[in-house]
Design an enzyme around this catalytic site. Structure first.
Site, PDB file in Angstrom:
ATOM      1  CB  SER A  61       0.250  -0.339  -7.065  1.00 31.24           C
ATOM      2  OG  SER A  61       0.041  -1.052  -5.855  1.00 31.24           O
ATOM      3  N   GLY A  73       0.791  -1.226   0.000  1.00 35.03           N
ATOM      4  CA  GLY A  73       0.000   0.000   0.000  1.00 35.03           C
ATOM      5  C   GLY A  73       0.823   1.277   0.000  1.00 35.03           C
TER       6      GLY A  73
END
Length: 338
Positions: free
Chosen positions: A183, A120
């Site tokens: 991502s 993250g």
């Protein structure tokens, strides 16, 4: 080999097999070595390799680089070239410091030669990275790439300004910049691969320094083709193919439980798809757009096949975790003459 027989087993046992703890330990130790010129000289003598080439106007001592994610905050920068890497990409960094997702968030799948992560974009922020880079002796000796991502707290409609903030803070330190819009671990981020969002983002960033776009392996070919149209129209310097995948194909039976963890998969199971994307990008652009191939390179042959598919450069992450610095040298030796 020393790494596979001693170093890797030791790291993999740390804190009961906690993959992120091992990662942090390794980076801290390398950061210590980075302050010891004699130690760096020994590493360079053992692992250094020369296979120079010029890509998007930059001279690379060899075409094998360290992928983003290994040293997000640039803690051990001088150590990576000493381990043989021909370029280093730090980040992904965001405009705002952020802790990332809750732990555990990094999982090894050893029978598959793979890793699942849902980090993250944990990082200290663009300002902190700029301060660290400003304090480092320069030049590094290899090109430095900086991967830019969107801060989690920033809404999608303010993404352009968020990326610009990071870019402005780091512009004088990076030799090239990677725009990470792929991502799977930041909610909504992959929407930035859509034509309108990507066009606006690249319009704001392309210009002074080489800008590369990092793409997802999960995009279908028509979507990749559309993305490439935007990249070519906006004059990007290249494409990084690929990021991690949400797919779980090719996992060994013993790794099925670990593979069920949420996050992006990297390593050997990604090799075929990453290479397919590289080959597609090369064909679709008639070789006009330099490609950094990344994903599933765990052997020298994997590197050679990535170059054959059309990559000008390659990057290692998961392969380095499992094989160590010997893979860097061997992958560079597998590079074909450009």
């Amino acid at each position: 080999m020393l790494f596979e027989r001693v170093v890797r087993p030791t790291l993999f046992r740390l804190k009961g097999g906690d993959a992120e703890a091992a990662h942090e330990f390794a980076v801290r130790r390398l950061a210590g070595l980075a302050r010891m010129p004699a130690a760096l000289a020994v590493l360079r003598a053992r692992y250094g390799v020369s296979a120079p080439r010029t890509v998007f106007g930059l001279r690379f001592p060899n075409p094998v680089g360290l992928a983003a994610g290994m040293d997000k905050d640039g803690l051990a920068l001088p150590a990576w070239p000493a381990l043989g890497f021909g370029f280093v990409e730090v980040g992904t960094v965001t405009a705002h410091p952020q802790p990332g997702n809750p732990r555990p968030r990094l999982f090894r799948l050893p029978d598959s030669g793979a890793v699942v992560n849902r980090m993250g974009f944990n990082n200290a922020g663009a300002g902190a990275l700029a301060a660290r880079l400003a304090a480092l002796p320069r030049p590094l000796g290899v090109p430095l790439g900086i991967s830019l991502g969107k801060s989690r707290i920033t809404p999608l409609e303010e993404a352009v300004e968020d990326y610009q903030t990071s870019y402005r803070a780091l512009r004088e330190y990076g030799d090239y910049f990677a725009v990470n819009v792929s991502s799977p671990n930041t909610p909504g981020l992959r929407e930035l691969q859509d034509r309108a969002h990507l066009d606006a983002l690249l319009a704001a960033l392309v210009g002074e320094k080489p800008i590369l776009v990092k793409i997802a392996p999960d995009l279908p070919e028509p979507a990749i083709a559309e993305l490439l149209e935007v990249c070519l129209a906006r004059g990007v310097a290249g494409v990084i193919a690929t990021n991690t995948t949400l797919a779980r194909d090719g996992l060994a039976p013993a790794d099925q439980a670990g593979g069920a963890e949420a996050g992006g998969l990297s390593g050997r199971p990604l090799a075929d798809r990453a290479r397919e994307v590289v080959a597609f990008v090369h064909r679709e652009t008639d070789g006009r757009l330099p490609i950094v191939g990344v994903g599933g390179i765990v052997t020298p042959d994997d590197a050679g096949r990535m170059f054959d598919a059309g990559a000008s450069l390659v990057q290692l992450y998961t392969g380095f975790v499992y094989r160590g610095p010997a893979l860097v040298r061997a992958a560079a030796a597998a590079a074909r003459t450009p």
